[in-house]
Design a protein around this motif. Structure first.
Motif, PDB file in Angstrom:
ATOM      1  N   PRO A  32       0.956  -1.550  -0.450  1.00  0.00           N
ATOM      2  CA  PRO A  32       0.164   0.552  -0.225  1.00  0.00           C
ATOM      3  C   PRO A  32       1.074   1.410  -0.720  1.00  0.00           C
ATOM      4  CG  PRO A  32      -0.886  -1.773   1.444  1.00  0.00           C
ATOM      5  CD  PRO A  32       0.810  -2.012   1.045  1.00  0.00           C
ATOM      6  N   HIS A  33       0.589   2.235  -0.205  1.00  0.00           N
ATOM      7  CA  HIS A  33       1.357   3.281  -0.878  1.00  0.00           C
ATOM      8  C   HIS A  33       0.739   5.063  -1.575  1.00  0.00           C
ATOM      9  CE1 HIS A  33       1.143   1.774  -4.848  1.00  0.00           C
ATOM     10  NE2 HIS A  33       1.287   3.148  -5.239  1.00  0.00           N
ATOM     11  N   ILE A  34       0.972   5.962  -1.003  1.00  0.00           N
ATOM     12  CA  ILE A  34       0.816   6.953  -1.651  1.00  0.00           C
ATOM     13  C   ILE A  34       1.141   7.627  -2.623  1.00  0.00           C
ATOM     14  CG2 ILE A  34      -0.114   9.916  -1.075  1.00  0.00           C
ATOM     15  CD1 ILE A  34       0.312   8.556   2.387  1.00  0.00           C
ATOM     16  N   ILE A  35      -0.153   7.987  -3.499  1.00  0.00           N
ATOM     17  CA  ILE A  35       0.062   8.812  -4.979  1.00  0.00           C
ATOM     18  C   ILE A  35       0.048   9.726  -4.836  1.00  0.00           C
ATOM     19  CG2 ILE A  35      -0.130   8.733  -7.418  1.00  0.00           C
ATOM     20  CD1 ILE A  35      -1.103   5.748  -6.921  1.00  0.00           C
ATOM     21  N   ARG A  36       0.721  10.565  -4.813  1.00  0.00           N
ATOM     22  CA  ARG A  36       1.042  12.600  -5.226  1.00  0.00           C
ATOM     23  C   ARG A  36       1.017  12.813  -6.467  1.00  0.00           C
ATOM     24  NH1 ARG A  36       0.859  14.012   0.445  1.00  0.00           N
ATOM     25  NH2 ARG A  36       1.913  12.778   1.865  1.00  0.00           N
ATOM     26  N   PRO A  37       0.342  14.156  -7.483  1.00  0.00           N
ATOM     27  CA  PRO A  37       0.901  14.657  -8.438  1.00  0.00           C
ATOM     28  C   PRO A  37       2.474  15.043  -8.292  1.00  0.00           C
ATOM     29  CG  PRO A  37      -0.440  16.101  -7.233  1.00  0.00           C
ATOM     30  CD  PRO A  37      -0.216  14.974  -6.379  1.00  0.00           C
ATOM     31  N   ARG A  38       2.936  14.829  -9.572  1.00  0.00           N
ATOM     32  CA  ARG A  38       4.287  15.077  -9.880  1.00  0.00           C
ATOM     33  C   ARG A  38       3.885  16.781 -10.161  1.00  0.00           C
ATOM     34  NH1 ARG A  38       8.082  10.583 -11.748  1.00  0.00           N
ATOM     35  NH2 ARG A  38       7.968   8.962  -9.916  1.00  0.00           N
ATOM     36  N   ARG A  39       3.674  16.671 -11.388  1.00  0.00           N
ATOM     37  CA  ARG A  39       3.739  18.419 -12.724  1.00  0.00           C
ATOM     38  C   ARG A  39       2.802  19.159 -11.684  1.00  0.00           C
ATOM     39  NH1 ARG A  39       5.510  13.720 -14.980  1.00  0.00           N
ATOM     40  NH2 ARG A  39       7.819  13.846 -15.797  1.00  0.00           N
ATOM     41  N   ARG A  40       1.818  18.575 -11.745  1.00  0.00           N
ATOM     42  CA  ARG A  40       0.645  19.453 -11.304  1.00  0.00           C
ATOM     43  C   ARG A  40      -0.345  19.588 -10.603  1.00  0.00           C
ATOM     44  NH1 ARG A  40      -1.310  16.156 -16.563  1.00  0.00           N
ATOM     45  NH2 ARG A  40      -1.069  17.700 -18.217  1.00  0.00           N
ATOM     46  N   GLN A  41      -0.843  19.937  -9.771  1.00  0.00           N
ATOM     47  CA  GLN A  41      -1.331  20.319  -8.419  1.00  0.00           C
ATOM     48  C   GLN A  41      -2.520  19.637  -7.893  1.00  0.00           C
ATOM     49  OE1 GLN A  41      -3.431  24.255  -7.796  1.00  0.00           O
ATOM     50  NE2 GLN A  41      -1.306  25.552  -8.839  1.00  0.00           N
ATOM     51  N   ALA A  42      -3.161  18.374  -9.096  1.00  0.00           N
ATOM     52  CA  ALA A  42      -4.296  17.573  -8.456  1.00  0.00           C
ATOM     53  C   ALA A  42      -3.878  16.025  -9.185  1.00  0.00           C
ATOM     54  CB  ALA A  42      -4.993  17.603  -8.653  1.00  0.00           C
ATOM     55  N   LEU A  43      -3.965  15.329  -9.000  1.00  0.00           N
ATOM     56  CA  LEU A  43      -4.378  13.883  -9.965  1.00  0.00           C
ATOM     57  C   LEU A  43      -5.184  13.848 -10.184  1.00  0.00           C
ATOM     58  CD1 LEU A  43      -2.981  10.891  -7.437  1.00  0.00           C
ATOM     59  CD2 LEU A  43      -1.916  12.039  -9.594  1.00  0.00           C
ATOM     60  N   HIS A  44      -5.747  13.484 -11.648  1.00  0.00           N
ATOM     61  CA  HIS A  44      -6.853  13.342 -12.446  1.00  0.00           C
ATOM     62  C   HIS A  44      -7.729  12.042 -13.149  1.00  0.00           C
ATOM     63  CE1 HIS A  44      -8.905  14.436 -17.087  1.00  0.00           C
ATOM     64  NE2 HIS A  44      -9.738  14.887 -15.532  1.00  0.00           N
ATOM     65  N   PHE A  45      -8.398  11.544 -12.621  1.00  0.00           N
ATOM     66  CA  PHE A  45      -8.739  10.233 -13.434  1.00  0.00           C
ATOM     67  C   PHE A  45      -9.866  10.050 -13.298  1.00  0.00           C
ATOM     68  CE2 PHE A  45      -7.474   9.859  -9.056  1.00  0.00           C
ATOM     69  CZ  PHE A  45      -8.595   9.803  -8.057  1.00  0.00           C
ATOM     70  N   TYR A  46     -10.696   8.794 -13.424  1.00  0.00           N
ATOM     71  CA  TYR A  46     -12.130   9.026 -13.282  1.00  0.00           C
ATOM     72  C   TYR A  46     -12.468   7.452 -13.472  1.00  0.00           C
ATOM     73  CZ  TYR A  46     -12.554  12.105 -17.714  1.00  0.00           C
ATOM     74  OH  TYR A  46     -12.411  13.576 -18.192  1.00  0.00           O
ATOM     75  N   VAL A  47     -13.645   7.733 -11.716  1.00  0.00           N
ATOM     76  CA  VAL A  47     -13.977   7.056 -11.282  1.00  0.00           C
ATOM     77  C   VAL A  47     -15.818   7.263 -11.911  1.00  0.00           C
ATOM     78  CG1 VAL A  47     -14.816   5.279  -8.729  1.00  0.00           C
ATOM     79  CG2 VAL A  47     -12.249   7.010  -9.485  1.00  0.00           C
ATOM     80  N   ASP A  48     -16.036   5.107 -12.104  1.00  0.00           N
ATOM     81  CA  ASP A  48     -17.320   5.216 -12.665  1.00  0.00           C
ATOM     82  C   ASP A  48     -18.371   6.058 -13.411  1.00  0.00           C
ATOM     83  OD1 ASP A  48     -17.544   2.436 -10.877  1.00  0.00           O
ATOM     84  OD2 ASP A  48     -18.125   3.375  -9.230  1.00  0.00           O
ATOM     85  N   GLY A  49     -16.980   7.184 -14.734  1.00  0.00           N
ATOM     86  CA  GLY A  49     -18.477   7.397 -15.011  1.00  0.00           C
ATOM     87  C   GLY A  49     -18.035   8.945 -14.756  1.00  0.00           C
ATOM     88  N   THR A  66      -7.456  14.615  -7.080  1.00  0.00           N
ATOM     89  CA  THR A  66      -7.549  14.996  -5.350  1.00  0.00           C
ATOM     90  C   THR A  66      -5.975  14.948  -5.512  1.00  0.00           C
ATOM     91  OG1 THR A  66      -8.066  13.689  -4.186  1.00  0.00           O
ATOM     92  CG2 THR A  66      -7.231  12.945  -5.612  1.00  0.00           C
ATOM     93  N   LYS A  67      -5.736  15.926  -4.593  1.00  0.00           N
ATOM     94  CA  LYS A  67      -4.340  15.855  -4.048  1.00  0.00           C
ATOM     95  C   LYS A  67      -3.460  14.348  -3.757  1.00  0.00           C
ATOM     96  CE  LYS A  67      -4.457  20.929  -3.147  1.00  0.00           C
ATOM     97  NZ  LYS A  67      -3.647  21.074  -4.207  1.00  0.00           N
ATOM     98  N   LEU A  68      -4.195  13.458  -3.873  1.00  0.00           N
ATOM     99  CA  LEU A  68      -3.457  12.146  -3.096  1.00  0.00           C
ATOM    100  C   LEU A  68      -4.517  11.380  -3.135  1.00  0.00           C
ATOM    101  CD1 LEU A  68      -3.296  11.134  -0.527  1.00  0.00           C
ATOM    102  CD2 LEU A  68      -3.083  12.957   0.633  1.00  0.00           C
ATOM    103  N   VAL A  69      -3.528  10.037  -4.129  1.00  0.00           N
ATOM    104  CA  VAL A  69      -4.776   8.432  -3.466  1.00  0.00           C
ATOM    105  C   VAL A  69      -3.644   7.736  -2.702  1.00  0.00           C
ATOM    106  CG1 VAL A  69      -5.147   6.670  -5.034  1.00  0.00           C
ATOM    107  CG2 VAL A  69      -5.425   9.054  -5.469  1.00  0.00           C
ATOM    108  N   ARG A  70      -4.850   6.881  -1.782  1.00  0.00           N
ATOM    109  CA  ARG A  70      -4.472   6.317  -0.573  1.00  0.00           C
ATOM    110  C   ARG A  70      -4.264   4.521  -1.672  1.00  0.00           C
ATOM    111  NH1 ARG A  70      -2.900   8.269   3.821  1.00  0.00           N
ATOM    112  NH2 ARG A  70      -3.538   9.929   4.523  1.00  0.00           N
ATOM    113  N   HIS A  71      -3.005   4.272  -2.024  1.00  0.00           N
ATOM    114  CA  HIS A  71      -3.784   3.414  -2.686  1.00  0.00           C
ATOM    115  C   HIS A  71      -3.075   1.797  -2.706  1.00  0.00           C
ATOM    116  CE1 HIS A  71      -2.484  -0.236  -6.361  1.00  0.00           C
ATOM    117  NE2 HIS A  71      -2.686   0.327  -7.185  1.00  0.00           N
ATOM    118  N   PRO A  72      -4.688   0.883  -2.529  1.00  0.00           N
ATOM    119  CA  PRO A  72      -4.019  -0.625  -1.547  1.00  0.00           C
ATOM    120  C   PRO A  72      -2.951  -1.152  -1.383  1.00  0.00           C
ATOM    121  CG  PRO A  72      -6.106  -0.464  -2.940  1.00  0.00           C
ATOM    122  CD  PRO A  72      -5.290   0.875  -3.284  1.00  0.00           C
TER     123      PRO A  72
END
Length: 125
Positions: free
Chosen positions: A81-98, A103-109
């Motif tokens: 499990p690890h934390i994913i943070r944006p490198r070059r931009r201010q936020a991460l961008h993705f789609y969940v169920d459309g 977000t600024k961080l994701v706690r990946h399982p």
């Protein structure tokens, strides 16, 4: 009357290792078969990065199957499990169920190991 036969071990080895020789063709077929299984077992598009070759190594002919995908070690070994943070931009961008998510961080399982290369080797025998 007498006859003498001399066996040139080096000539036999060269004959067997020669491209297109019987041993080379058999090794080529085995490597191709293992690579085909690796392509099928690989997750997502990772199978597109699988390649094979036959090389002459210190102990004779060797079939080499490789996967050159940038994330292959993470798939084979798994991740904690690890934390994913944006490198070059201010936020991460993705789609969940459309739904679009910023977000600024994701706690990946983490992920379980998926040793598709070893499975392909067992299937290709």
């Amino acid at each position: 009357m007498s006859a003498e036969v001399r066996i040139d071990q080096g000539a036999i080895q060269r004959l067997l290792r020669r491209r297109g020789g019987k041993a080379y063709r058999q090794m080529e077929e085995r490597a191709r078969r293992v690579a085909r299984f690796a392509e099928e077992e690989a997750p997502g598009s990772m199978g597109d990065f699988v390649s094979w070759d036959v090389v002459v190594g210190p102990k004779g002919l060797q079939g080499v199957v490789r996967c050159n995908h940038p994330a292959v070690l993470f798939v084979l070994k798994g991740t904690r499990p690890h934390i994913i943070r944006p490198r070059r931009r201010q936020a991460l961008h993705f789609y969940v169920d459309g739904t679009e998510v910023f977000t600024k961080l994701v706690r990946h399982p983490g992920t379980r190991p998926n040793d598709f290369m070893a499975r392909a080797l067992r299937l290709g025998r």
